[in-house]
Design an enzyme around this catalytic site. Sequence first.
Site, PDB file in Angstrom:
ATOM      1  N   GLU A 210       0.870  -1.177   0.000  1.00 53.02           N
ATOM      2  CA  GLU A 210       0.000   0.000   0.000  1.00 53.02           C
ATOM      3  C   GLU A 210       0.901   1.220   0.000  1.00 53.02           C
ATOM      4  O   GLU A 210       1.712   1.412   0.915  1.00 53.02           O
ATOM      5  CB  GLU A 210      -0.914   0.029   1.227  1.00 53.02           C
ATOM      6  CG  GLU A 210      -1.916   1.178   1.181  1.00 53.02           C
ATOM      7  CD  GLU A 210      -2.121   1.857   2.501  1.00 53.02           C
ATOM      8  OE1 GLU A 210      -1.889   3.088   2.575  1.00 53.02           O
ATOM      9  OE2 GLU A 210      -2.502   1.178   3.468  1.00 53.02           O
TER      10      GLU A 210
ATOM     11  N   CYS B 259      -3.200   7.950   4.894  1.00 60.53           N
ATOM     12  CA  CYS B 259      -2.962   7.469   3.530  1.00 60.53           C
ATOM     13  C   CYS B 259      -4.066   7.901   2.579  1.00 60.53           C
ATOM     14  O   CYS B 259      -3.810   8.171   1.405  1.00 60.53           O
ATOM     15  CB  CYS B 259      -2.807   5.952   3.523  1.00 60.53           C
ATOM     16  SG  CYS B 259      -4.197   5.051   4.238  1.00 60.53           S
TER      17      CYS B 259
END
Length: 474
Positions: free
Chosen positions: A251, A285
């Site tokens: 990720e 994020c």
Amino acid sequence: MPSTVTNGDSGLKFYNIINGKSRSSDVNEQVIDPRTEESLWDVPVASADDLDDAVVAANRAFKTWRHISQEERHKVLQDLADCLRANKELLSDIHGKETGKSLVMAQSDVEVSALHFEYYKGITLEDEVQYEDDTVKIIGTHVPIGVLAAISPWNFPMILSCVKVVSALTTGNCVIIKPSPFTPYSILKFCELAQSVLPPGVFQALSGGADLGERMTLHPDIHHISFTGTVAVGKRILQNCAKTMKKVVLEMAGNNAAIICEDADLEKVVPSVAIGCFFHAGQVCVASKRIYVHESLYDRFMELFVEEAAKYTRDNIMFAPVSNRVNFERAKSFLEDCRKNSYEIISGGEIKSDEKGFWLPPTIVAKPPDDALLVREEQFAPIAPILTWSDEDDVVSRANLDNSGLGASLYTPDLDKARRLAQRLECGSVWINRFERPHFGAYFGGWKLSGFGGELGKHGLYNYCQLQSLHFHK
């Protein structure tokens, strides 16, 4: 019963956890509290021998753990959730100091971590009949991979580490977690406490920097890597893992776009967009990194957004300093670039040099060009570029950058329009009429430069196992 530790001990000790035991090191480091710039506790730096010992222990434990029934593994997940809650005060205090988060935010992170363990207690990957006729029945079954090395980031170290740990354990794998060297404490302590409910070698923790992560990705007896972090490091991990054909979950960057349509109710929308931009100082994020406002709403949006941003002060429990000096200096470079290019900074942008802590006030930059550094790159700081749009094709094209494949948000009461626009956005998740936040029940993965594979939800578990086809001939 899970172990508990009494809080209030200024002499807290932290250890690498190897084969169920605490291990110190000849080399120790200290992390800086981002609120005060004061040094925290000693943390041991794991050696190459420590890693080898942990890998041996994990492979030994895997021989048994892989055959534990799903019912037994689910019981362990509840025990780990109970362990987190039993030590919530201690872990929250540690977590707040290493990340700079308020106590309320730190407590929330511990509770959300526990909820992830409880969620997966109710999820099982069932065998599936893939094909059957008069001659054959083919069943797909899910087999654990082996030893996972989990490399977690510094912005949400408890939650994002626990996502990787619970995904590994519930699918029958063993896991070695390497927390970020900026935030090693809470996950090391949790792993230490968790040994009371787990067999030795199933869940281990090693503290160290990039060199330790590099050794993990190259180790021949580690079978799977899960990483959350930057694009550059993710690319290197992928290259390293190709040498031993490890399974990989990455990720990475989330230069996420928020699109405000012409029919949006700004009184409702603006507070949500502000949370998306400034919660934890933008160090999320899936934070809203680029704001595209329909030109007909721009003036009113800016008026309300400036008012809302002013609420994110040091006393706001949802706000925080930038978590470490490296990211603080990087954030300042974005401000310097804005000033050098004479972009209009509407509010914020001033850093008080005579005060301690890595504090950067919420900053709003009006209409920077699309080729601005602040638009092209993920700032990971409380600096919000506000851009305008009038044509749907244009805003979709501008939103779909190579590094924007993690998520996006859309604001419109017209849900048919929202779906149409959402399905044109090249990213793994789209939030409609809300700021971006992953949900433990929904698959979460980045596209393009933002990721490789994914986690969370039932679908996330498929990346933590192998699919084996069993052909039963009649």
